[in-house]
Design an enzyme around this catalytic site. Structure first.
Site, mmCIF file in Angstrom:
data_model
loop_
_atom_site.group_PDB
_atom_site.id
_atom_site.type_symbol
_atom_site.label_atom_id
_atom_site.label_comp_id
_atom_site.label_asym_id
_atom_site.label_seq_id
_atom_site.Cartn_x
_atom_site.Cartn_y
_atom_site.Cartn_z
ATOM 1 N N GLN A 113 16.845 -7.011 48.911
ATOM 2 C CA GLN A 113 17.400 -6.230 48.957
ATOM 3 C C GLN A 113 18.568 -7.196 49.891
ATOM 4 O OE1 GLN A 113 17.856 -3.230 47.743
ATOM 5 N NE2 GLN A 113 20.324 -3.434 49.026
ATOM 6 N N LYS A 120 16.057 4.312 45.815
ATOM 7 C CA LYS A 120 15.852 3.840 45.194
ATOM 8 C C LYS A 120 13.994 4.077 45.038
ATOM 9 C CE LYS A 120 19.343 0.007 45.311
ATOM 10 N NZ LYS A 120 18.917 -1.489 45.452
ATOM 11 N N ASP A 172 16.865 -6.762 39.128
ATOM 12 C CA ASP A 172 18.082 -6.920 39.522
ATOM 13 C C ASP A 172 18.380 -7.680 38.032
ATOM 14 O OD1 ASP A 172 18.054 -5.986 41.410
ATOM 15 O OD2 ASP A 172 18.480 -7.303 42.994
#
Ligand code: NDP
Length: 288
Positions: A96, A52, A119
């Site tokens: 995460q 990412k 997200d």
């Protein structure tokens, strides 16, 4: 033989667009900035966060991984999260997952402000999705958004299509079902207690497999006509340790019209969606 819908050309187009948008934002005095909180060193999480970061830097955004020790206290974890949630120079923020056991009760999705929620799991963003948003106002969950991007690229119009989504998780199955409904598809959400799954998949125009079981969907789940579209969200390992999806790709490849591969399919699009969400989040914050 089915058309294999690979993510690479789609991703390349979007990367070019995001790079331009990033550069415009920079010219307006704002470099999109993403903070990723990583607790511990769970190997897949380390790889995901590294990928990412690389993607964000490739488009010209900033990305910092905030690495916390596996045994970090709940207080330290929460105060770190709150610091970045309040920091106006941070445009996107996420934790995460999975978190270690002692932190797993924390609903991190609700602790990230909705306008930084790259997200797409904050209740406000999920509510907008439930209310019919296709991403106009909501930051959408990344994997479902990536699936829609792939279908659009392939010229698949969801309106009036019947879709079987197999899997009802909060990160894939449920939000993807809602999103497809918002595009006027008729969705049947299936799960481990669904009876006669084959009957449902055979009648679907599009099958989405988000199950987490290697090669679970084979040609027995397809109809004879060979006109179905198969979206493979699964990321698993087969008996030889090779990466594979939830669909037995070699068994179905000449029995469907279009299929997304694993690797090189939906997984790659999830990071692309994160990049799109970061740029969207930055713009939302600049408008404020
Ligand atoms: P979950 O484990 O949270 O959910 C799996 C779902 O599959 C559940 O709803 C479960 O039903 C259902 N299921 C399990 N067995 C069966 C069965 N025999 N028949 C029908 N349904 C069944 O998984 P996730 O949604 O998190 O992930 C699914 C897969 O997608 C995994 O392989 C994961 O690695 C991958 N993934 C890929 C991403 C990407 O970027 N490509 C992103 C996220 C996930 P029930 O609810 O009844 O238990």
């Amino acid at each position: 033989m089915a058309t294999v819908l690979k993510a690479a050309p789609i991703s390349q187009q979007i990367v070019e667009d995001l790079t331009k948008q990033c550069s415009l934002l920079k010219n307006n005095g704002c470099i999109p900035c993403l903070k990723v909180i990583l607790v511990g060193a769970h190997p897949p999480s380390v790889i995901y966060t590294r990928n990412k970061k690389k993607f964000m830097e490739d488009i010209g955004a900033e990305c910092e991984i905030i690495a916390l020790e596996e045994d970090v206290s709940e207080d330290t974890f929460l105060s770190t999260l709150q610091t970045y949630a309040k920091d106006s120079s941070v445009n996107g923020l996420f934790v995460q997952l999975p978190l270690p056991k002692h932190l797993s009760h924390i609903d991190v999705g609700q602790m990230v402000p909705p306008e930084k929620d790259v997200d797409g799991f904050h209740a406000q963003n999920l509510y907008k999705l439930m209310a019919g948003d296709k991403g106009e106002r909501a930051l959408l969950p990344c994997t479902p958004k990536g699936v829609i991007t792939m279908l659009k690229y392939a010229g698949v119009n969801l309106e009036g299509k019947s879709v079987a989504v197999i899997g009802r998780s909060l990160i894939v199955g449920k939000p993807l079902s809602l999103l497809m409904i918002n595009y006027n598809a008729t969705v049947t959400m299936c799960h481990s207690r669904t009876s006669d799954l084959k009957k449902i998949t055979k009648s679907a125009d599009i099958i989405v497999a988000a199950i987490g079981k290697a090669k679970f969907i084979n040609s027995e789940y397809l109809r004879e006509s060979g006109d179905q579209i198969l979206i493979d969200v699964g990321i698993n390992h087969d008996e030889f340790g090779n990466l594979c999806g939830d669909i037995d790709q070699s068994d179905v490849e000449d029995k469907c019209a279009l299929i997304t591969p694993v690797p090189g399919g939906v997984g790659k699009m999830t990071i692309v969606s994160l990049g799109q969400n970061l740029i969207a989040a930055t713009k939302i914050q600049m408008e404020k």
